[in-house]
Design an enzyme around this catalytic site. Structure first.
Site, PDB file in Angstrom:
ATOM      1  N   ARG A 182      21.370   8.556  23.881  1.00  0.00           N
ATOM      2  CA  ARG A 182      19.936   8.882  23.866  1.00  0.00           C
ATOM      3  C   ARG A 182      19.692  10.322  23.423  1.00  0.00           C
ATOM      4  NH1 ARG A 182      17.558   7.839  29.483  1.00  0.00           N
ATOM      5  NH2 ARG A 182      19.649   8.392  30.146  1.00  0.00           N
ATOM      6  N   GLU A 183      20.530  10.804  22.532  1.00  0.00           N
ATOM      7  CA  GLU A 183      20.388  12.190  22.094  1.00  0.00           C
ATOM      8  C   GLU A 183      19.067  12.436  21.364  1.00  0.00           C
ATOM      9  OE1 GLU A 183      23.735  10.245  19.561  1.00  0.00           O
ATOM     10  OE2 GLU A 183      22.990  10.178  21.609  1.00  0.00           O
ATOM     11  N   TRP A 184      18.558  11.415  20.680  1.00  0.00           N
ATOM     12  CA  TRP A 184      17.256  11.516  19.995  1.00  0.00           C
ATOM     13  C   TRP A 184      16.158  11.827  21.011  1.00  0.00           C
ATOM     14  CZ3 TRP A 184      12.945   8.146  20.341  1.00  0.00           C
ATOM     15  CH2 TRP A 184      12.012   8.226  19.299  1.00  0.00           C
TER      16      TRP A 184
ATOM     17  N   LYS B 107       1.391  -3.080  21.217  1.00  0.00           N
ATOM     18  CA  LYS B 107       2.680  -3.727  20.982  1.00  0.00           C
ATOM     19  C   LYS B 107       2.899  -4.055  19.507  1.00  0.00           C
ATOM     20  CE  LYS B 107       3.742  -3.994  25.373  1.00  0.00           C
ATOM     21  NZ  LYS B 107       4.902  -3.342  25.969  1.00  0.00           N
TER      22      LYS B 107
ATOM     23  N   CYS C 251      12.483   5.425  26.837  1.00  0.00           N
ATOM     24  CA  CYS C 251      13.513   4.400  26.665  1.00  0.00           C
ATOM     25  C   CYS C 251      13.630   3.590  27.948  1.00  0.00           C
ATOM     26  CB  CYS C 251      14.861   5.036  26.337  1.00  0.00           C
ATOM     27  SG  CYS C 251      14.885   5.929  24.772  1.00  0.00           S
TER      28      CYS C 251
ATOM     29  N   TRP D  80      10.389  -8.447  29.758  1.00  0.00           N
ATOM     30  CA  TRP D  80      10.996  -7.122  29.671  1.00  0.00           C
ATOM     31  C   TRP D  80      12.491  -7.145  29.999  1.00  0.00           C
ATOM     32  CZ3 TRP D  80       6.807  -3.394  32.085  1.00  0.00           C
ATOM     33  CH2 TRP D  80       5.728  -3.313  31.193  1.00  0.00           C
TER      34      TRP D  80
ATOM     35  N   HIS E   6      -0.762   8.064  29.789  1.00  0.00           N
ATOM     36  CA  HIS E   6       0.351   8.383  28.899  1.00  0.00           C
ATOM     37  C   HIS E   6       0.159   9.732  28.186  1.00  0.00           C
ATOM     38  CE1 HIS E   6       0.969   4.068  29.506  1.00  0.00           C
ATOM     39  NE2 HIS E   6       2.235   4.334  29.276  1.00  0.00           N
TER      40      HIS E   6
END
Length: 764
Positions: free
Chosen positions: A16-18, A112, A520, A565, A698
């Protein structure tokens, strides 16, 4: 020679470096120059991996700084006026402002991406003067070629899909907008052709939905114009997520290749080719490896399908590829060391899917004997999972068969239940509440980590959770909320939490996928029969209720959201899995009620996103989705108030189904869509309790009282004030404490103003 390709690769990186780079930049801990440098290295690593694994045609421009629809909009200078954009290449602060909002401007709507769990930023066309600000696909192509020697395949969101998924224009203006956008696409493609690009992947997933006659005409206009003005460029017109309805129209388009989904659209697309054939002058991109699922493909079965296609389309005109971008699956199973071997061996994440593609292309070209060992390994793994005890729980299967055949409805209709609930709770006009979660601070996350590592005992962790509940119960009382929540501090993800406590689930260590922006999620894997073990939420909810005289809601995630999900087993229908989930959750609802909790929220934010793309399949899906919800909630007393919550989807076309769920109160997101959901209730009556979210959680901005008041006033023009609740859009887990408290104080103040305004005309 059959070639392999992929439609896109996960952006987030194996660690998950992004995500981490983006969040450092947003926190002002990383300079913009370093942002670009670090993201480029991540991007090149992804290309390098595909190159080393042997993919023949590698996509470029599938990487993004946030979202591919936002990339396309800003590439064309389509920026809402409230962000004070002055032209030219869109600055990074404006780009992220559109996605996340600023202190002065609300973020653009997020919804979505078709029927997936990925959210995209909805382009706002109103007032825009589109122009090609920079050719991002060209820059991506040059980078791959110069840095790695890769002859990349630029990926571009197609004109029809981009237009149909945008907002801010009337239907009568569609053709005028197409006339503005099409020259920009031509300019972009001409520059690619001049650079020597061989293939361009033009993504048109909108073709998997129902097209109007006018849309078919627009499709013809788009690709005839491109063919006439950019004749040397090979366009792969790419569809995915389902079969195309207008197959005859699509194969007649002047493009070099057509990509079809032979996983989710297998029957429709295969029959279409068998009946109508496939043009001799075109290449077929055969999407035979599932880009959305995590299960290992039956290589023998895929080869059988490819052999059928070879008989219809010659080998030299066949590209073996993923059914859609691999954006929707985790990166690799390599680091999954804790899964049962029978499960891990049956999984394929993005990197494993690359291997499957290379193997299939090799076998089609050279014969099955070339991969005989791999074929045998594959079949052994799939058979082991099929025969596992987890997939053969007769007790669960028998119990679910019984309850799914029973009548699933509350004892009394809503009108009578509402009277009983009002007598019990004595709530004021416009009750206020939140959706469930409160900010998960660094301290909360650290405590959970210490507990999971065994450095904290269960007693220490439980005491910490009670302290957090105490803090937020007092805060909610001070703020003035009417119905409280315990805050969900013991929970990570709203689906993962329940999956960990139900049988039939498995959890990865690193199976992250992008949901929206840097957010994520790590979806659970439903691999066996689902079964209830013991109460999951009772302890924390009962403790919270003991600390206040105001009602505290029990908080559960609903069966359809858990289904949609999660990565779900494929050996039984999704309907059957939904009923197993409903049976398990019903036992939790009953446990909460027996413990004295009289308000229970069963969240279903993902009902809409599970809706099939084909309209003729909608009614069946909604019927069993509604049934699963009612199976979960139908056994409670009349005075027990059932809540539910939905967010970030278009609900106007399923209001009847929402009402059929028969929840006493539903809360629905409206603020980020700028009140457009309210229009649906202007056209359709709703007779149950309802709260339309009055502010966007958000975004980090604190909305003004006046903004919320405007939203309340508009909603009360079409909804019954006696049944109206006031709440935020969604849970507050990702927000900071100060902004959360400030926003909720403003929400309560807006509620007080509304009560003063409407109390004379409304008799509660």
């Amino acid at each position: 020679m059959v070639r392999s390709s992929v439609l896109g690769y996960p952006r987030i990186g194996i660690n998950r470096e992004w995500k981490k780079v983006l969040e450092l930049f947003w926190a002002d801990k990383l300079e913009e120059t370093d942002l670009h440098i670090q993201l480029q290295e991540i991007r090149l690593n992804h290309l390098r991996k595909q190159q080393e694994m042997g993919i023949d045609i590698i996509p470029v421009n599938d990487f993004s700084y946030y979202d591919h629809m936002l990339d396309t909009a800003t590439m064309f200078g389509i920026v809402p006026k409230r962000f004070a954009y002055e032209g030219g290449a869109v600055p990074i602060h404006v780009y992220y402002g559109i996605a996340r909002g600023t202190k002065d401007a609300a973020a653009s709507e997020m919804t979505k991406w078709f029927n997936t769990n990925y959210h995209y930023i909805v382009p706002e066309l109103n007032g825009a003067e589109p122009v090609l600000t920079e050719n991002r696909p060209l820059l991506a192509y040059r980078e791959a070629k110069e840095k790695l020697g890769i002859e990349g395949k630029p990926v571009i969101v197609g004109p029809l899909t981009f237009l149909k998924l945008s907002k801010g224009y009337k239907a009568a203006e569609t053709d005028a907008w197409l006339d503005r956008l099409l020259p920009l696409y031509v300019q972009l493609l001409q520059e690619l052709a001049s650079e020597g690009v061989q293939w361009v992947q033009m993504d048109e997933p909108i073709l998997a939905t129902k097209l109007s006659a006018d849309d078919v005409l627009r499709l013809n206009k788009i690709y005839e114009t491109i063919a006439a003005q950019v004749p040397a460029l090979n366009i792969m017109l790419q569809t995915y997520f389902e079969a195309v309805d207008n197959y005859s129209d699509i194969i007649a388009l002047p493009v070099k290749g057509i990509g079809l989904d032979f996983v989710h659209g297998l029957t429709g697309n295969l029959v279409a080719i068998q009946v109508f054939g496939f043009p001799a002058d075109k290449v077929l991109g055969a999407g035979v490896i599932d880009g959305r699922g995590i299960w290992r493909a039956s290589l023998n079965g895929r080869l059988d399908l490819l052999q059928d296609l070879v008989e219809l389309v010659s080998e030299d005109r066949l590209i073996v590829q993923s059914s859609c971008s691999l954006l929707h699956v985790p990166v690799s199973t390599e680091r999954e060391t804790k899964l049962p071997s029978e499960l891990k061996d049956a999984l394929a994440f993005a990197d494993e899917k690359l291997s499957e593609l290379v193997l299939l292309a090799r076998a089609v070209s050279s014969g099955r004997s070339e991969i005989s060992r791999e074929l045998a390994d594959c079949e052994r793994a799939l058979q082991a999972l099929k025969l596992s005890k987890a997939r053969n729980r007769q007790d669960v299967q028998d119990a679910v068969a019984v309850i799914s055949a029973q009548q699933v409805e509350r004892q009394q209709p809503f009108a009578k239940r509402h009277i009983a609930q009002q007598e019990k709770w004595q709530l004021p006009l416009f009750p206020t509440t939140t959706i469930g979660s409160f900010p998960q601070s660094v301290e909360v996350r650290k405590a959970r980590q210490l507990w999971r590592k065994g450095e904290w005992s269960q007693e220490q962790y439980a005491a910490f959770i009670r302290e957090q509940i105490d803090i937020w119960i007092k805060l909610q009382e001070e703020i003035g909320l009417d119905v409280l929540v315990h805050g969900e501090f013991e929970r990570t993800d709203m689906v993962e939490f329940f999956g960990e406590k139900l049988e039939g689930f498995a959890f990865t260590q690193n199976g992250w996928v992008q949901s929206y922006g840097s957010r994520c999620v790590k979806p659970p894997i439903i691999f066996g029969d689902v079964a209830f073990k013991e109460p999951m939420t009772v302890e924390e909810t009962v403790y919270a209720q003991s600390q206040t005289s105001r009602p505290v809601k029990g908080m559960l995630t609903g069966p359809i959201t858990i289904l949609n999900w999660s990565f779900v087993r494929e050996d039984i229908t999704r309907e059957q899995v939904a009923y197993q989930l409903a049976y398990g959750l019903r036992q939790e609802v009953e446990a909460l009620e027996q413990a004295g909790i009289g308000m229970i929220q069963v969240d279903e934010p993902a009902v809409r996103e599970g809706l099939p793309l084909k309209e003729n399949e909608h009614a069946n899906y909604l019927a069993w989705a509604v049934k699963a919800f009612r199976m979960t909630t139908c056994t409670v007393q009349d005075s027990t108030q059932i809540h539910t919550h939905m967010c970030y989807c278009e609900f106007h076309d399923m209001i009847d189904s929402i009402e059929a769920m028969d929840a006493d109160v539903i809360s629905i997101e409206t603020s980020r869509s700028h009140g457009e959901m309210i229009h649906g209730f202007e056209l359709n009556t709703y007779k149950l309790g309802i709260g339309l979210g009055v502010y966007d959680i958000h975004s980090p901005r604190v909305p003004a009282v006046e903004e919320m008041t405007d939203m309340i006033d508009r909603a009360l023009k079409v909804l019954d004030p006696k049944l109206f609740w006031i709440n935020p859009d969604c849970g507050l887990k990702t927000r900071g404490m100060d902004e959360t408290v400030a926003s909720l104080r403003n929400m309560v103040e807006a509620t007080k103003l509304a009560r003063e305004k409407y109390s004379v005309s409304v008799s509660v």
